[in-house]
Design an enzyme around this catalytic site. Structure first.
Site, short mmCIF file in Angstrom:
data_model
loop_
_atom_site.label_atom_id
_atom_site.label_comp_id
_atom_site.label_asym_id
_atom_site.label_seq_id
_atom_site.Cartn_x
_atom_site.Cartn_y
_atom_site.Cartn_z
N ARG A 80 58.40 20.79 -4.65
CA ARG A 80 59.03 21.65 -5.66
C ARG A 80 60.42 22.09 -5.24
NH1 ARG A 80 54.74 22.42 -9.37
NH2 ARG A 80 55.11 24.21 -10.68
N ARG A 83 46.50 28.68 -20.00
CA ARG A 83 46.81 29.12 -18.65
C ARG A 83 47.57 30.44 -18.68
NH1 ARG A 83 49.32 24.00 -15.45
NH2 ARG A 83 50.63 25.71 -14.69
N ARG A 116 59.55 30.06 -15.20
CA ARG A 116 59.20 28.78 -14.55
C ARG A 116 60.30 27.74 -14.78
NH1 ARG A 116 53.83 27.48 -17.22
NH2 ARG A 116 53.65 25.74 -15.81
N LYS A 125 53.64 15.63 -16.61
CA LYS A 125 53.26 15.08 -15.29
C LYS A 125 51.74 14.94 -15.16
CE LYS A 125 55.31 18.27 -12.77
NZ LYS A 125 55.79 19.17 -13.85
N ARG A 175 50.20 24.57 -25.21
CA ARG A 175 49.30 23.82 -24.31
C ARG A 175 47.96 24.56 -24.12
NH1 ARG A 175 51.28 21.80 -18.47
NH2 ARG A 175 51.42 24.02 -17.93
P1 AMP Z 1 51.87 23.67 -11.98
O1 AMP Z 1 50.43 23.51 -12.38
O2 AMP Z 1 52.40 22.52 -11.18
O3 AMP Z 1 52.76 24.03 -13.15
O4 AMP Z 1 51.91 24.93 -10.98
C1 AMP Z 1 51.52 26.21 -11.39
C2 AMP Z 1 52.06 27.24 -10.42
O5 AMP Z 1 51.53 27.00 -9.10
C3 AMP Z 1 53.57 27.21 -10.22
O6 AMP Z 1 54.27 27.94 -11.21
C4 AMP Z 1 53.71 27.84 -8.83
O7 AMP Z 1 53.51 29.24 -8.89
C5 AMP Z 1 52.53 27.24 -8.11
N1 AMP Z 1 52.86 25.95 -7.48
C6 AMP Z 1 52.39 24.71 -7.80
N2 AMP Z 1 52.90 23.76 -7.01
C7 AMP Z 1 53.71 24.41 -6.13
C8 AMP Z 1 54.55 23.98 -5.07
N3 AMP Z 1 54.66 22.69 -4.72
N4 AMP Z 1 55.27 24.94 -4.40
C9 AMP Z 1 55.17 26.23 -4.73
N5 AMP Z 1 54.41 26.70 -5.73
C10 AMP Z 1 53.68 25.81 -6.43
#
Ligand code: AMP
Length: 207
Positions: A88, A154, A165, A13, A127
């Site tokens: 999400r 990360r 996740r 994404k 990654r």
């Molecule tokens: P991402 O970079 O999108 O993989 O997000 C990393 C982490 O941020 C996720 O595993 C969640 O803990 C939190 N996070 C990101 N976007 C959301 C969302 N829309 N709702 C809730 N938690 C989020």
């Protein structure tokens, strides 16, 4: 034009969003990036969010939704938005629709990037991201190929957190595919290809 990018963590994404920003001039709204910035700055939101993020759990909806509302009020959002990592779950999707109704906006397309779980686990564990420009690369990139910055892993790209996740994705986020299919804006994309080929599929859809 407003686009929602759907897909498991590691489906591509962020990479596709960066390409779409260049081509379509839309604002990239990644809740993950916004939350990581809040954690790094040590804000109250960041402190609240960190534990959930480190565990691979979703940050509470109320926090994320207010973050999104604030972001949508910024001037650049008026040129159109690519949502990356938001919504999400169904509650967030409904909140986004309600906010967009108020703003007189709509979601034009939800692009679901599909990828098998084994490929995702491999991608996420390899990654690496650039600390300076946010470029998303892999263990093959000793330094950032875009800006020469330091590449890092990360905290949530560790094996145990990756599994959690993916579980959270299946349970909470995957149902959004049906949600957007019902809204007749869903397009499914094969993510198991070179990023340029995936981007070509996106351009075939968006024009
Ligand atoms: P991402 O970079 O999108 O993989 O997000 C990393 C982490 O941020 C996720 O595993 C969640 O803990 C939190 N996070 C990101 N976007 C959301 C969302 N829309 N709702 C809730 N938690 C989020």
């Amino acid at each position: 034009m407003n686009i929602v990018l759907l897909g498991a963590p590691g489906a591509g994404k962020g990479t596709q969003a960066a390409l779409m920003v260049e081509k379509y001039g839309l604002a990239h709204v990644s809740t993950g990036d916004l939350l990581r910035a809040a954690v790094n700055e040590g804000t109250e939101l960041g402190l609240e969010a960190k534990g959930f993020m480190d565990a691979g759990e979703l940050v509470p909806d109320s926090l994320v939704i207010s973050l999104i509302k604030e972001r949508l009020a910024a001037p650049d959002a008026s040129k159109g938005v690519i949502f990356d990592g938001f919504p999400r779950n169904t509650l967030q999707a409904v909140a986004l629709s309600a906010e967009f109704d108020l703003m007189g906006e709509k979601i034009d397309a939800a692009l679901a990037i599909q990828l098998d779980a084994e490929v995702i686990v491999k991608r996420l564990s390899e990654r690496r991201c650039c600390r300076d420009c946010g470029y998303i690369g892999s263990t093959q990139d000793p330094v950032c190929p875009k800006c020469g910055g330091e590449m890092y892993q990360r905290d949530d790209d560790m094996p145990d957190t990756i599994r959690n996740r993916l579980d959270v994705y299946e349970k909470s986020t995957a149902p959004l595919i049906d949600y957007y299919r019902g809204a007749e804006v869903l397009y499914e994309i094969d993510g198991d290809k070179h990023p340029d080929e995936v981007f070509q599929s996106i351009q075939d859809i968006l024009g």
